[in-house]
Scaffold this motif. Structure first.
Motif, mmCIF file in Angstrom:
data_model
loop_
_atom_site.group_PDB
_atom_site.id
_atom_site.type_symbol
_atom_site.label_atom_id
_atom_site.label_comp_id
_atom_site.label_asym_id
_atom_site.label_seq_id
_atom_site.Cartn_x
_atom_site.Cartn_y
_atom_site.Cartn_z
ATOM 1 N N ARG A 7 0.835 -1.199 0.000
ATOM 2 C CA ARG A 7 0.000 0.000 0.000
ATOM 3 C C ARG A 7 0.873 1.254 0.000
ATOM 4 O O ARG A 7 2.051 1.203 0.359
ATOM 5 C CB ARG A 7 -0.923 0.042 1.222
ATOM 6 C CG ARG A 7 -0.184 0.129 2.554
ATOM 7 C CD ARG A 7 -1.137 0.284 3.714
ATOM 8 N NE ARG A 7 -1.823 1.562 3.690
ATOM 9 C CZ ARG A 7 -1.326 2.674 4.218
ATOM 10 N NH1 ARG A 7 -0.133 2.655 4.808
ATOM 11 N NH2 ARG A 7 -1.999 3.797 4.165
ATOM 12 N N TYR A 10 -1.008 7.539 -0.455
ATOM 13 C CA TYR A 10 -1.985 8.088 -1.388
ATOM 14 C C TYR A 10 -1.623 7.645 -2.803
ATOM 15 O O TYR A 10 -0.503 7.192 -3.067
ATOM 16 C CB TYR A 10 -2.072 9.609 -1.301
ATOM 17 C CG TYR A 10 -0.744 10.335 -1.410
ATOM 18 C CD1 TYR A 10 -0.130 10.552 -2.650
ATOM 19 C CD2 TYR A 10 -0.110 10.833 -0.283
ATOM 20 C CE1 TYR A 10 1.081 11.226 -2.746
ATOM 21 C CE2 TYR A 10 1.098 11.507 -0.363
ATOM 22 C CZ TYR A 10 1.687 11.702 -1.604
ATOM 23 O OH TYR A 10 2.889 12.365 -1.705
ATOM 24 N N TYR A 11 -2.603 7.790 -3.719
ATOM 25 C CA TYR A 11 -2.447 7.293 -5.085
ATOM 26 C C TYR A 11 -2.790 8.395 -6.083
ATOM 27 O O TYR A 11 -3.698 9.199 -5.852
ATOM 28 C CB TYR A 11 -3.356 6.078 -5.314
ATOM 29 C CG TYR A 11 -2.989 4.896 -4.453
ATOM 30 C CD1 TYR A 11 -2.250 3.840 -4.967
ATOM 31 C CD2 TYR A 11 -3.380 4.845 -3.114
ATOM 32 C CE1 TYR A 11 -1.905 2.755 -4.166
ATOM 33 C CE2 TYR A 11 -3.038 3.764 -2.303
ATOM 34 C CZ TYR A 11 -2.295 2.731 -2.841
ATOM 35 O OH TYR A 11 -1.944 1.671 -2.053
ATOM 36 N N HIS A 126 -5.224 6.776 0.922
ATOM 37 C CA HIS A 126 -5.512 5.344 1.033
ATOM 38 C C HIS A 126 -6.829 5.090 1.772
ATOM 39 O O HIS A 126 -7.653 4.275 1.333
ATOM 40 C CB HIS A 126 -4.360 4.640 1.755
ATOM 41 C CG HIS A 126 -4.545 3.162 1.918
ATOM 42 N ND1 HIS A 126 -4.242 2.261 0.920
ATOM 43 C CD2 HIS A 126 -5.028 2.427 2.958
ATOM 44 C CE1 HIS A 126 -4.506 1.030 1.331
ATOM 45 N NE2 HIS A 126 -4.995 1.108 2.568
ATOM 46 N N GLU A 130 -10.329 3.164 0.396
ATOM 47 C CA GLU A 130 -11.009 2.056 1.074
ATOM 48 C C GLU A 130 -12.471 2.401 1.351
ATOM 49 O O GLU A 130 -13.364 1.561 1.171
ATOM 50 C CB GLU A 130 -10.277 1.716 2.375
ATOM 51 C CG GLU A 130 -8.910 1.077 2.174
ATOM 52 C CD GLU A 130 -8.294 0.627 3.478
ATOM 53 O OE1 GLU A 130 -8.498 1.324 4.497
ATOM 54 O OE2 GLU A 130 -7.625 -0.427 3.489
#
Length: 252
Positions: A7, A10-11, A126, A130
């Motif tokens: 993980r 942030y993305y 993240h 979710e």
């Protein structure tokens, strides 16, 4: 063997479009409807910080809490996020911290400023990914009947309170009953701050300005005034002021 990182904090927007098989336009629709929170990463930028409170009708208002240098992600208002996604660059003058505080950028002279936000720097935290994916997994089919808000139980769609102010007011009563009235309002604010830190954690405590506003009416009724005993003075103080029965004398 190389260790695989499962993980990230942030993305990037491009990663999410690929992950969810969505276009930028699709992401913009979710953002505008308040179903997906977009953020940007910042490193040591100054902001004016305010707590966001709500009145009895659920309308938000701001309580200034001072200045802070922020490091990490900050969240965009849905209107600003939509504007960035629809264009290339958009100046933004308001953000939200992950704790829900209002953040307004400041210049080198502490004047209100703007941050030029480019679509390329947009990210999603993240925890927000979710939450979003869990919400999508529990959505009913588009063929399912839509229930009317009047048929749903529970409270309305007003924003929930960020802090347990009702519990805080109860704690004030306990403090006055057990310890007596504090000598100053600042002392009562400190006791309330300690209670919130113990209850919610040290990183999720309302600023002193918010606490003062909440307890002001309570304090105005119980504060010690010269020549006027407080209605909520400690029972032990009252007992100490009384003369013992055996020392009282009746005038002849």
């Amino acid at each position: 063997m190389a260790r695989v990182i499962s993980r990230k904090p942030y993305y990037a927007l491009s990663e999410l479009c690929e992950r969810w098989s969505l276009s930028v336009g699709d992401i913009a629709a979710y953002a505008l409807e308040g179903e997906l929170l977009l953020s940007i990463p910042v490193a040591a930028l100054p902001f004016s910080v305010s707590d966001i409170e709500h009145d009895a009708d659920g309308k938000p208002f701001h309580v200034p809490c001072g200045k802070r240098w922020h490091v990490g992600t900050i969240d965009l208002h849905r209107i600003d996020a939509f504007a960035v996604l629809e264009g290339t660059e958009t100046p933004v003058a308001r953000f939200l911290s992950p704790a829900g505080e209002l953040l307004e950028p400041l210049s080198d002279t502490d004047e209100r400023a703007q941050i030029l936000v480019n679509r390329a720097i947009l990210v999603v935290r993240h925890a927000e990914i979710e939450r979003f994916e869990a919400a999508q997994a529990t959505l009913p089919s588009l063929d399912a009947p839509v229930s009317s808000p009047s048929n749903r139980g529970g409270r309305g769609r007003g924003a929930p309170f960020k802090y347990d102010w009702e519990g805080g007011l109860c704690e004030m009563v306990v403090i006055v009953n057990d310890e007596g009235v504090p000598e100053t309002q600042a002392e009562l604010v400190r006791k309330m701050r300690d209670w919130f830190a113990k209850t919610l954690g040290p990183d999720n405590v309302p600023c002193d300005s918010s606490i003062e506003r909440r307890i002001s009416r309570f304090w105005s009724r119980i504060k010690p005034d010269v020549g006027r005993p407080s209605a909520l003075r400690s029972v032990h103080d009252v007992l100490r002021e009384k003369a013992p029965e055996k020392m009282r004398r009746t005038k002849p």
